[in-house]
Write an enzyme that holds these catalytic residues in place. Structure first.
Site, mmCIF file in Angstrom:
data_model
loop_
_atom_site.group_PDB
_atom_site.id
_atom_site.type_symbol
_atom_site.label_atom_id
_atom_site.label_comp_id
_atom_site.label_asym_id
_atom_site.label_seq_id
_atom_site.Cartn_x
_atom_site.Cartn_y
_atom_site.Cartn_z
ATOM 1 N N ASP A 149 0.865 -1.166 0.000
ATOM 2 C CA ASP A 149 0.000 0.000 0.000
ATOM 3 C C ASP A 149 0.912 1.230 0.000
ATOM 4 O OD1 ASP A 149 -2.465 1.543 0.412
ATOM 5 O OD2 ASP A 149 -1.580 1.938 2.376
ATOM 6 N N ASP A 175 0.159 5.013 0.849
ATOM 7 C CA ASP A 175 0.061 5.993 1.934
ATOM 8 C C ASP A 175 -0.041 5.310 3.297
ATOM 9 O OD1 ASP A 175 -0.120 8.368 0.200
ATOM 10 O OD2 ASP A 175 -2.000 7.444 -0.439
#
Length: 186
Positions: free
Chosen positions: A7, A9
């Protein structure tokens, strides 16, 4: 080929909501060392990220090119290669009609991981998804990966379910890399 799906952020980079300004993008603490450990174990690196800001009209889709380039550059400075940068621009509650749709690429659905695996010949059962919320975990589990939840305070819903249980939990990306390395030695 085996992969680490990351992922963006709050996992790979510091979490600055809706940021597309490349100069403000910074790798999360320990990310370089963590990913070097994983690449020494022959994992390839892929970013898979929901980008609802596109559907919400906060920034144009083409802004993601500079974001992907910045992340690739930051990793290059750490002697790392980013093998793929995948993002979902959709959100059913968006205000930009072209992106305000249901799709199969928005996590918790596995579309981004499946696409990356198909395009790069990734063995999903030998791969890991690392993220900071349970949507990341669910996407990885649905794709057939093992999963790590970074318990760094970013998950706010804690909606549990059978597909939302991570293989392991870690406080940060470096600890996640150590856990993955320990699995290699089992």
């Amino acid at each position: 080929m085996k992969a680490i799906f990351l992922d963006k952020d709050g996992t790979l980079i510091d979490n600055l909501p809706y940021n597309v300004e490349p100069r403000r993008i910074r790798l999360a603490s320990g990310a370089g060392a963590a990913l070097r450990l994983l690449t020494r174990l022959d994992y390839r690196l892929f970013v898979v990220s929901n980008q609802a800001g596109i559907a919400e009209g906060r920034f144009p889709e083409d802004a993601m090119h500079a974001v992907g380039d910045r992340i690739a550059d930051l990793l290059f400075r750490e002697n790392l290669l980013l093998d793929g940068f995948y993002y979902c621009p959709h959100h059913p509650g968006g205000t930009v009609a072209a992106y305000a749709i249901e799709c199969d690429c928005r996590k918790p659905l596995p579309g981004l991981l499946l696409r990356a695996a198909s395009e790069h010949g990734v063995d999903l059962r030998s791969s890991w998804m690392i993220g900071d919320i349970l949507h990341d975990v669910e996407a990885g589990n649905r794709a057939g990966c093992r999963t790590i939840l970074l318990d760094n305070g970013n998950e706010s819903e804690w909606r549990l379910g059978p597909r939302r249980i991570p293989t392991r939990m870690a406080p940060d990306l470096y600890a996640a890399a150590v856990l993955i390395a320990s699995h290699e030695n089992e």
